[in-house]
Each structure stands twice: as structure tokens, then as C-alpha cells.
Design an enzyme around this catalytic site. Sequence first.
Site, PDB file in Angstrom:
ATOM      1  N   SER A 149      20.483 106.789  59.844  1.00 23.79           N
ATOM      2  CA  SER A 149      19.151 106.240  59.656  1.00 23.79           C
ATOM      3  C   SER A 149      18.149 107.022  60.507  1.00 23.79           C
ATOM      4  O   SER A 149      18.015 108.229  60.343  1.00 23.79           O
ATOM      5  CB  SER A 149      19.167 104.749  59.989  1.00 23.79           C
ATOM      6  OG  SER A 149      17.990 104.123  59.570  1.00 23.79           O
ATOM      7  N   GLU A 258      18.593 101.841  51.753  1.00 28.03           N
ATOM      8  CA  GLU A 258      19.581 102.866  51.430  1.00 28.03           C
ATOM      9  C   GLU A 258      19.186 103.638  50.176  1.00 28.03           C
ATOM     10  O   GLU A 258      19.402 104.861  50.090  1.00 28.03           O
ATOM     11  CB  GLU A 258      20.965 102.240  51.248  1.00 28.03           C
ATOM     12  CG  GLU A 258      22.095 103.248  51.135  1.00 28.03           C
ATOM     13  CD  GLU A 258      22.302 104.061  52.411  1.00 28.03           C
ATOM     14  OE1 GLU A 258      22.979 105.106  52.341  1.00 28.03           O
ATOM     15  OE2 GLU A 258      21.799 103.647  53.482  1.00 28.03           O
ATOM     16  N   HIS A 289      22.666 100.022  53.557  1.00 22.71           N
ATOM     17  CA  HIS A 289      22.236 100.603  54.832  1.00 22.71           C
ATOM     18  C   HIS A 289      22.825  99.769  55.969  1.00 22.71           C
ATOM     19  O   HIS A 289      22.124  98.961  56.601  1.00 22.71           O
ATOM     20  CB  HIS A 289      20.710 100.586  54.876  1.00 22.71           C
ATOM     21  CG  HIS A 289      20.092 101.632  55.746  1.00 22.71           C
ATOM     22  ND1 HIS A 289      20.093 102.971  55.431  1.00 22.71           N
ATOM     23  CD2 HIS A 289      19.429 101.532  56.934  1.00 22.71           C
ATOM     24  CE1 HIS A 289      19.446 103.654  56.362  1.00 22.71           C
ATOM     25  NE2 HIS A 289      19.051 102.806  57.299  1.00 22.71           N
TER      26      HIS A 289
END
Length: 314
Positions: A149, A258, A289
Amino acid sequence: MAVPFAAAAVIPAVASASPVVNSVHRTPGGGYDELMVPSVMGPIKVQVQWAKNGGSSALLLLDGLRARDDRNAWSFETNAQDQFANDDVTLVMPVGGQSSWYADWASPSNTNGQKFTYKWETFLTQELPAYLANNYGVSQKNWAVAGLSMSGPAALRLGAFHRDQFKYAASFSGPLNWNAPGMREAIRAMMLDAGRFNCDALAVPWSPQWLKMDPMVFAPQLRGLPMYISASSGLPGQYDHPNSAVGVFNTGTAMGIEAISMVSTRAFQARLNSLHIPASYDFPSAGTHSWLYWQDELGKARPGILAALGASAG
């Protein structure tokens, strides 16, 4: 960007010079320590799992947007330590850096009363490796770095601009196209949400400092660096089992983030392809995510990490 992160801060203080100690690990190979490492930001906590057989190579594991101030999430959200427990590589997990992008900022954030300026790139490429080399015999020139991330583009940036230190870089679900329409505004909103940090204190809009952090811009600097780059589709996968309204909301958020990461990562893949720069890619058909998917990606990257470092596997 990562959903399951919590707040973090670094206590500002006057940094002192790290002593030069002609010794190797005080803890046996494969053991674990928590160090307080001097820096211009103040003492930084660093979690360390020493190489199994006393080797000098290191893997830097960077946290996400909501990095906590007590532990690096790789150490409790994943089995990263178990994955590398029998390998001859030291895991280095710095604590803190919420919303920092692991960069050297232009100024302190003025939206949350920050009393010092983030200087994370300086810490990770100068202060930390020197401290580990001087005190514990860890090489300053044989590191790998992995991030997820927020820290995905940071991992690539460190690898691009500090080739003397990093021999491998991995990005999992990273936003790799900073100049895409709306991306700066999205980054601004995320940083305000995670600690009320001001994006403009990181870098002035479209300044050289901002452009330096965009993987699409520094992509040519990655030539010759072994890389692993991944993002999932955003569709729920094997680790998504929400059983409450909050769980459903969080899963939905993780799906959306995501999906954006996937679009960004695919654009970056096209950029590297246009430059004829190879990398290893993984684009799972399902996955959101969240940490257990990044745990799996780290496992997939592990053989390449060990090979690039010349570190023996357990």
C-alpha cells in the site's frame, strides 16, 4: 491506504551519534530484538529478527499508511517472521511513520501540530544501516526492501535511488501512478484521515520532490534492479469472511482500494514494459486490500529476495 492500520507517531528528540561497537549480534542468530535507533527525528523503535546463521544481509519490511507507534504490522498481522525464521537474512521492521510515505518531507505537518519534520528516507538509507553495521555487523550494501500500500512506492523509490544499499524491491498493492487524475486529491484525503497529516508538507504540488516520489517518473532508475510487483483484483477472496455490518463495510472499502491499486499497478507495468525493464508480477484474480494477501505475496517474493541477497534458505 491499507485498511487495517492504526495511528502512529515518532517522538521527536535530539539524535545522538550511534556508537561504533566492534561486535556482532548480541542476540543469537535467529533471535529477536527491539532496538531504539537514533535519528534526526528522535529515537526510532526497530524490530529485528536476526539472520539464522549470522549472515549480514537484511530485508527491510515497511508498514502501511496507518502504521502504529508500538509495533510494525508485519510482525503481528502476518507470519513474515516465521517465513524467514530459518533463512540467513535479518528482518528489519521499523516502527512508526504514519502517513509518511517513508520520505523526507519538506516541512512538519501543520494540520496536526507535528513538531518535527519526517526524514524517513534519511533514516532508512543512512542512520539505520549505519547503526546496524556499526553495532551488529549487518551489511550496509546488501539489503532488500518490501512494502505494501503506502510503502509499495516507497520500496521502489528506495531501490531506485539507493542502489548501493538495495539489491531487490517488492511492492504489494501500491499506488504506483501518482500523477493519475485525482490521485493527489486521493492521497491528501487519505493522509488527513490517517493522522490529519498535510499532503503539502510532504511535497509542494508537482514540485521536483513530489515527482521524485512517483514511480512512473523514476521508473528508468529501476533498470537492472530485481523487482516483485503485485496487486489483486479487489474481488473477495479466501481471507474475506465478514460477519458483521462493520466487517461488510471494511471489506467493501478494501475491495475498492485494491481495485484502484490494480489499475495503478497495471499502468506501472505498462510503463516498465515501454522501457524494456523486466520485473516479476503477480495479479491474483481474487483478493482485497488486507494483510493476509500481502503475507502470501511476501511468501511468493521470498525466493527472489534470498537469491538477490545471496542468502541461504532454511
